[in-house]
Design a protein around this motif. Structure first.
Motif, PDB file in Angstrom:
ATOM      1  N   LYS A   3       0.859  -1.187   0.000  1.00 11.76           N
ATOM      2  CA  LYS A   3       0.000   0.000   0.000  1.00 11.76           C
ATOM      3  C   LYS A   3       0.896   1.238   0.000  1.00 11.76           C
ATOM      4  O   LYS A   3       2.112   1.135   0.178  1.00 11.76           O
ATOM      5  CB  LYS A   3      -0.841   0.035   1.294  1.00 11.76           C
ATOM      6  CG  LYS A   3      -1.699  -1.204   1.530  1.00 11.76           C
ATOM      7  CD  LYS A   3      -3.039  -1.102   0.802  1.00 11.76           C
ATOM      8  CE  LYS A   3      -3.950  -2.273   1.071  1.00 11.76           C
ATOM      9  NZ  LYS A   3      -3.877  -3.394   0.187  1.00 11.76           N
ATOM     10  N   ALA A   4       0.243   2.397  -0.118  1.00  9.87           N
ATOM     11  CA  ALA A   4       1.017   3.647  -0.110  1.00  9.87           C
ATOM     12  C   ALA A   4       1.805   3.793   1.188  1.00  9.87           C
ATOM     13  O   ALA A   4       2.898   4.350   1.200  1.00  9.87           O
ATOM     14  CB  ALA A   4       0.067   4.827  -0.288  1.00  9.87           C
ATOM     15  N   ASP A   5       1.272   3.272   2.284  1.00 12.24           N
ATOM     16  CA  ASP A   5       1.960   3.524   3.554  1.00 12.24           C
ATOM     17  C   ASP A   5       3.008   2.471   3.936  1.00 12.24           C
ATOM     18  O   ASP A   5       3.670   2.609   4.959  1.00 12.24           O
ATOM     19  CB  ASP A   5       0.949   3.741   4.694  1.00 12.24           C
ATOM     20  CG  ASP A   5       0.073   2.529   4.911  1.00 12.24           C
ATOM     21  OD1 ASP A   5       0.328   1.489   4.273  1.00 12.24           O
ATOM     22  OD2 ASP A   5      -0.870   2.622   5.724  1.00 12.24           O
ATOM     23  N   ASN A   6       3.174   1.403   3.169  1.00 10.91           N
ATOM     24  CA  ASN A   6       4.261   0.467   3.507  1.00 10.91           C
ATOM     25  C   ASN A   6       5.273   0.293   2.353  1.00 10.91           C
ATOM     26  O   ASN A   6       6.295  -0.365   2.505  1.00 10.91           O
ATOM     27  CB  ASN A   6       3.706  -0.902   3.957  1.00 10.91           C
ATOM     28  CG  ASN A   6       2.824  -1.561   2.901  1.00 10.91           C
ATOM     29  OD1 ASN A   6       2.935  -1.264   1.717  1.00 10.91           O
ATOM     30  ND2 ASN A   6       1.948  -2.460   3.327  1.00 10.91           N
ATOM     31  N   GLU A  43      -3.496   5.977  -4.862  1.00 14.92           N
ATOM     32  CA  GLU A  43      -2.747   5.008  -4.053  1.00 14.92           C
ATOM     33  C   GLU A  43      -1.619   4.375  -4.895  1.00 14.92           C
ATOM     34  O   GLU A  43      -0.482   4.253  -4.459  1.00 14.92           O
ATOM     35  CB  GLU A  43      -3.748   3.939  -3.581  1.00 14.92           C
ATOM     36  CG  GLU A  43      -3.174   2.833  -2.748  1.00 14.92           C
ATOM     37  CD  GLU A  43      -3.215   3.101  -1.242  1.00 14.92           C
ATOM     38  OE1 GLU A  43      -3.839   4.097  -0.822  1.00 14.92           O
ATOM     39  OE2 GLU A  43      -2.591   2.330  -0.501  1.00 14.92           O
ATOM     40  N   CYS A  67       1.170   6.764  -5.603  1.00 19.56           N
ATOM     41  CA  CYS A  67       1.945   6.985  -4.386  1.00 19.56           C
ATOM     42  C   CYS A  67       2.953   5.828  -4.217  1.00 19.56           C
ATOM     43  O   CYS A  67       4.116   6.050  -3.861  1.00 19.56           O
ATOM     44  CB  CYS A  67       0.940   7.058  -3.240  1.00 19.56           C
ATOM     45  SG  CYS A  67       1.654   7.614  -1.766  1.00 19.56           S
ATOM     46  N   SER A  85       7.511   5.592  -4.304  1.00 16.23           N
ATOM     47  CA  SER A  85       8.057   5.198  -2.999  1.00 16.23           C
ATOM     48  C   SER A  85       9.489   4.685  -3.025  1.00 16.23           C
ATOM     49  O   SER A  85       9.961   4.141  -2.033  1.00 16.23           O
ATOM     50  CB  SER A  85       7.157   4.123  -2.368  1.00 16.23           C
ATOM     51  OG  SER A  85       5.893   4.669  -2.101  1.00 16.23           O
TER      52      SER A  85
END
Ligand code: PGA
Length: 254
Positions: A213-216, A240, A243, A247
């Motif tokens: 995901k975008a946050d990991n 998403e 993003c 990363s």
């Protein structure tokens, strides 16, 4: 030195409308990504034409599966040659859903990999252990065996057409992700197996997949042996997905 790749596997999701809107929006931002990052869209085969129109050569396109033959009386199948003819560059081979739901074996994976690379396409070969295998300490042995068997018939000059995606089965679509340390350890182990097989292991891209995901994504992509991701659910949401594509650590582009 290695390609950075983010591949979006739509699975059996999407529509003509989504193919236009989602891919249009990803393509419009593709120019703002780091130069070395390749974005691959892998829709259901029936939408490949629509996706290619929207991709405008700024994105690569792949197919989720091909049959084990190049042509003939195999109703419902499509071949690697057809995927190439239609404009695809990539083929997913041996995704865990194909292995688990459709009974694909390592031997079949090896046959398909061979057809894919001889058709001039790149195979994204998926490997990964189940939860039971991880909990019983078998994860590395299982994945190593899948890599050895699935890539057993890659001709010496075709390794540049191979990408390996490590996707722990328990992380796919579950919201659970391997820690970046565990994922890195497995990627390093896969690279070692490739080296032992005589492959140019340092130049083969290894992707991580399973609830990225975008946050990991940033933590995973900052590991030295993780060269990108194979993204399922999050590839259906433009913001998403973009993003995730952003990363990679600064300066990671080749
Ligand atoms: P997920 O799927 O990102 O939805 O977990 C990944 C995959 O199956 O390739």
């Amino acid at each position: 030195m290695r390609r950075k790749i983010v591949a979006g596997n739509w699975k059996m999701n999407g529509s003509k409308d989504l193919s236009e809107k989602l891919v249009g929006s990803i393509r419009s931002e593709a120019g703002t990504l780091d130069k070395g990052v390749e974005v691959v869209i892998i829709p259901p085969a029936i939408y490949i034409g629509d996706v290619l129109v929207q991709a405008e050569n700024a994105l690569s396109v792949g197919v989720q599966n091909v049959g084990r033959w190049q042509s003939g009386a195999y109703t419902g199948e499509i071949s690697a040659g057809m995927a190439r003819d239609a404009g695809c560059r990539y083929v997913l081979v041996g995704h865990s859903e194909r292995r688990q739901i459709f009974g694909e074996t390592d031997e079949l994976v090896a046959e398909k990999v061979s057809l894919v690379v001889s058709s001039g396409l790149t195979a994204i070969v998926c490997v990964g252990e189940t939860l039971e295998e991880r909990e019983s300490g078998q994860a590395e042995a299982v994945v190593a065996a899948q890599v050895r068997a699935g890539l057993a018939s890659v001709p010496a000059g075709k390794w540049h057409d191979i990408v390996v995606a490590y996707e722990p089965v328990w992380a796919i679509g579950t919201g659970k992700t391997a820690t970046s340390d565990d994922a890195q350890a497995m990627h390093a182990a896969v690279r070692k197996v490739l080296k032992d097989m005589g492959a140019p292991s340092e130049s083969i891209s290894l992707l991580y997949g399973g609830s990225v995901k975008a946050d990991n994504a940033a933590a995973l992509f900052s590991e030295p042996d993780i060269d990108g991701g194979l993204i399922g659910g999050a590839s259906l949401v433009a913001k998403e997905f973009m993003c995730i594509c952003r990363s990679f650590p600064v300066g990671a582009e080749n």
